[in-house]
Design a protein around this motif. Sequence first.
Motif, mmCIF file in Angstrom:
data_model
loop_
_atom_site.group_PDB
_atom_site.id
_atom_site.type_symbol
_atom_site.label_atom_id
_atom_site.label_comp_id
_atom_site.label_asym_id
_atom_site.label_seq_id
_atom_site.Cartn_x
_atom_site.Cartn_y
_atom_site.Cartn_z
ATOM 1 N N ARG A 139 0.823 -1.207 0.000
ATOM 2 C CA ARG A 139 0.000 0.000 0.000
ATOM 3 C C ARG A 139 0.861 1.261 0.000
ATOM 4 O O ARG A 139 0.579 2.232 -0.691
ATOM 5 C CB ARG A 139 -0.948 -0.011 1.204
ATOM 6 C CG ARG A 139 -2.031 -1.076 1.083
ATOM 7 C CD ARG A 139 -2.944 -1.117 2.296
ATOM 8 N NE ARG A 139 -4.013 -2.082 2.078
ATOM 9 C CZ ARG A 139 -5.162 -1.811 1.467
ATOM 10 N NH1 ARG A 139 -5.393 -0.575 1.035
ATOM 11 N NH2 ARG A 139 -6.076 -2.744 1.296
ATOM 12 N N THR A 140 1.933 1.227 0.784
ATOM 13 C CA THR A 140 2.834 2.383 0.836
ATOM 14 C C THR A 140 3.497 2.623 -0.513
ATOM 15 O O THR A 140 3.559 3.753 -1.001
ATOM 16 C CB THR A 140 3.909 2.168 1.914
ATOM 17 O OG1 THR A 140 3.284 2.046 3.197
ATOM 18 C CG2 THR A 140 4.887 3.324 1.946
ATOM 19 N N ALA A 141 3.993 1.551 -1.133
ATOM 20 C CA ALA A 141 4.660 1.683 -2.431
ATOM 21 C C ALA A 141 3.674 2.148 -3.509
ATOM 22 O O ALA A 141 4.019 2.986 -4.351
ATOM 23 C CB ALA A 141 5.285 0.353 -2.832
ATOM 24 N N MET A 142 2.463 1.619 -3.483
ATOM 25 C CA MET A 142 1.452 2.032 -4.453
ATOM 26 C C MET A 142 1.104 3.511 -4.276
ATOM 27 O O MET A 142 0.992 4.261 -5.250
ATOM 28 C CB MET A 142 0.208 1.170 -4.302
ATOM 29 C CG MET A 142 0.362 -0.246 -4.828
ATOM 30 S SD MET A 142 0.254 -0.331 -6.638
ATOM 31 C CE MET A 142 -1.527 -0.159 -6.867
ATOM 32 N N ASN A 143 0.936 3.938 -3.039
ATOM 33 C CA ASN A 143 0.619 5.338 -2.776
ATOM 34 C C ASN A 143 1.731 6.260 -3.257
ATOM 35 O O ASN A 143 1.466 7.333 -3.818
ATOM 36 C CB ASN A 143 0.352 5.567 -1.290
ATOM 37 C CG ASN A 143 -0.950 4.961 -0.802
ATOM 38 O OD1 ASN A 143 -1.211 4.919 0.383
ATOM 39 N ND2 ASN A 143 -1.779 4.461 -1.719
ATOM 40 N N LYS A 144 2.983 5.856 -3.047
ATOM 41 C CA LYS A 144 4.114 6.653 -3.512
ATOM 42 C C LYS A 144 4.112 6.777 -5.031
ATOM 43 O O LYS A 144 4.554 7.789 -5.587
ATOM 44 C CB LYS A 144 5.436 6.034 -3.041
ATOM 45 C CG LYS A 144 5.717 6.243 -1.559
ATOM 46 C CD LYS A 144 7.065 5.648 -1.176
ATOM 47 C CE LYS A 144 7.359 5.890 0.302
ATOM 48 N NZ LYS A 144 8.671 5.281 0.699
ATOM 49 N N ALA A 145 3.626 5.740 -5.694
ATOM 50 C CA ALA A 145 3.561 5.754 -7.159
ATOM 51 C C ALA A 145 2.300 6.464 -7.671
ATOM 52 O O ALA A 145 2.125 6.619 -8.880
ATOM 53 C CB ALA A 145 3.602 4.334 -7.701
ATOM 54 N N GLY A 146 1.420 6.875 -6.747
ATOM 55 C CA GLY A 146 0.229 7.612 -7.138
ATOM 56 C C GLY A 146 -1.022 6.767 -7.303
ATOM 57 O O GLY A 146 -2.011 7.229 -7.881
ATOM 58 N N PHE A 147 -1.007 5.533 -6.772
ATOM 59 C CA PHE A 147 -2.144 4.622 -6.935
ATOM 60 C C PHE A 147 -2.712 4.214 -5.585
ATOM 61 O O PHE A 147 -1.967 3.959 -4.636
ATOM 62 C CB PHE A 147 -1.722 3.356 -7.684
ATOM 63 C CG PHE A 147 -1.234 3.601 -9.079
ATOM 64 C CD1 PHE A 147 -2.121 3.620 -10.149
ATOM 65 C CD2 PHE A 147 0.117 3.820 -9.328
ATOM 66 C CE1 PHE A 147 -1.671 3.855 -11.436
ATOM 67 C CE2 PHE A 147 0.570 4.052 -10.618
ATOM 68 C CZ PHE A 147 -0.319 4.071 -11.675
ATOM 69 N N GLY A 148 -4.033 4.121 -5.513
ATOM 70 C CA GLY A 148 -4.669 3.524 -4.358
ATOM 71 C C GLY A 148 -4.716 2.020 -4.530
ATOM 72 O O GLY A 148 -4.410 1.486 -5.599
ATOM 73 N N VAL A 149 -5.100 1.319 -3.469
ATOM 74 C CA VAL A 149 -5.214 -0.137 -3.518
ATOM 75 C C VAL A 149 -6.664 -0.534 -3.268
ATOM 76 O O VAL A 149 -7.250 -0.173 -2.246
ATOM 77 C CB VAL A 149 -4.306 -0.821 -2.472
ATOM 78 C CG1 VAL A 149 -4.528 -2.334 -2.471
ATOM 79 C CG2 VAL A 149 -2.841 -0.500 -2.752
ATOM 80 N N THR A 150 -7.246 -1.237 -4.224
ATOM 81 C CA THR A 150 -8.591 -1.785 -4.087
ATOM 82 C C THR A 150 -8.547 -3.221 -4.579
ATOM 83 O O THR A 150 -8.419 -3.467 -5.778
ATOM 84 C CB THR A 150 -9.615 -0.994 -4.916
ATOM 85 O OG1 THR A 150 -9.617 0.369 -4.497
ATOM 86 C CG2 THR A 150 -11.017 -1.577 -4.734
ATOM 87 N N PHE A 151 -8.609 -4.167 -3.648
ATOM 88 C CA PHE A 151 -8.555 -5.575 -4.040
ATOM 89 C C PHE A 151 -9.958 -6.116 -4.289
ATOM 90 O O PHE A 151 -10.887 -5.871 -3.517
ATOM 91 C CB PHE A 151 -7.881 -6.418 -2.956
ATOM 92 C CG PHE A 151 -7.993 -7.898 -3.199
ATOM 93 C CD1 PHE A 151 -7.254 -8.495 -4.214
ATOM 94 C CD2 PHE A 151 -8.851 -8.692 -2.443
ATOM 95 C CE1 PHE A 151 -7.356 -9.861 -4.462
ATOM 96 C CE2 PHE A 151 -8.966 -10.053 -2.675
ATOM 97 C CZ PHE A 151 -8.220 -10.636 -3.700
ATOM 98 N N ARG A 152 -10.096 -6.860 -5.374
ATOM 99 C CA ARG A 152 -11.313 -7.626 -5.653
ATOM 100 C C ARG A 152 -10.886 -9.034 -6.048
ATOM 101 O O ARG A 152 -9.914 -9.209 -6.781
ATOM 102 C CB ARG A 152 -12.121 -7.012 -6.803
ATOM 103 C CG ARG A 152 -12.751 -5.665 -6.483
ATOM 104 C CD ARG A 152 -13.547 -5.155 -7.687
ATOM 105 N NE ARG A 152 -14.012 -3.800 -7.517
ATOM 106 C CZ ARG A 152 -15.184 -3.462 -6.990
ATOM 107 N NH1 ARG A 152 -16.014 -4.411 -6.577
ATOM 108 N NH2 ARG A 152 -15.541 -2.199 -6.875
#
Length: 332
Positions: free
Chosen positions: A290-303
């Motif tokens: 989640r931290t790495a995704m946020n740094k890259a500008g993306f949220g995390v939504t798992f389905r």
Amino acid sequence: MFERLKRKSLMIAACTMGLTAPAMAQESCSYPEKPVSVVVGYSAGGGTDIVARLLTSMLPEFANGQSFNVINKPGGAQVPAMRTTLNARKDGYTLQFFSAGSLVLAGMLQDLDLNFYDTFQPAGMVSAVASAIAVNNESPVTNATELVDWIRESAEKGEKLRWGHSGRGAFPHVGGLAWLMANDLDDLVQDVPFEGSAKSRAALIGGQIDFAVVATSNVEEFKDQIRGIGQIHEERDQVVSWLPSLAEQGTKVISVESPLLLAAPKGVPDEVIACLETAIGKVAETEAFRTAMNKAGFGVTFRNSADTMTMMESRRDTWQPIADEIKAGLGN
């Protein structure tokens, strides 16, 4: 720009290797027993590639320690990449990471010889790329109401504002057009397509266009040069949470985003899908991801697999009327 994004993706992926949570036992999964190839239908350094590399860098912790190796096959609306994946053995060792909304929209607007719904089974979704309307920082417009007024006042003077996007049929174009159509503004403006988001953004910064539809993450990354007006969504982006949605601002919105997901060709054993789904879900739960995704500008939504396919089918039904309008306008 390309080299900067490529370095960024590799740096983030490398960092996550040191941040991953302790490996968890895979008591019920013998898959995978060897390295897995993950085909991406875009060039290295782009948004889809960045997320694919973040995910694949962490999957080994939850997939028997086996590596997941990204192979870039860019171009052709992801169809050449699909052919590469589908031509491999259907044993779970060649998968594909999709920007699925872009693929579905491309199939609605042109005759593609491959169909996602007929040929692939999602293993899990981890994020979605949404878009936003932005103006140059020198523009007097600061919100959706002011933008609507500007469009209408300009049209009354016989002038059509020029709006840019990354190409007809791409989800920023469809998202922007859906918003314009929903608010009876589509006939009052002139769309200006560009080859890719970087060129569209550069034209906005340079003042060649009046407003543009860009990835929501760009509003944060380039906020010293462009001003976000609103997200083309009912809800706010997890990362760019300070930017209100266009729906919040009282305008009509049809959400058009591109889910980022890992999928396998249909025919791959069910147990492979189940093991992948479990591993992806565990990655998505980690703070490191989640931290790495946020740094890259993306949220995390798992389905999970089933929920991802249900969502994709729902989006297809919602987007079809918009795609039909675009095709009619293009004379197709």
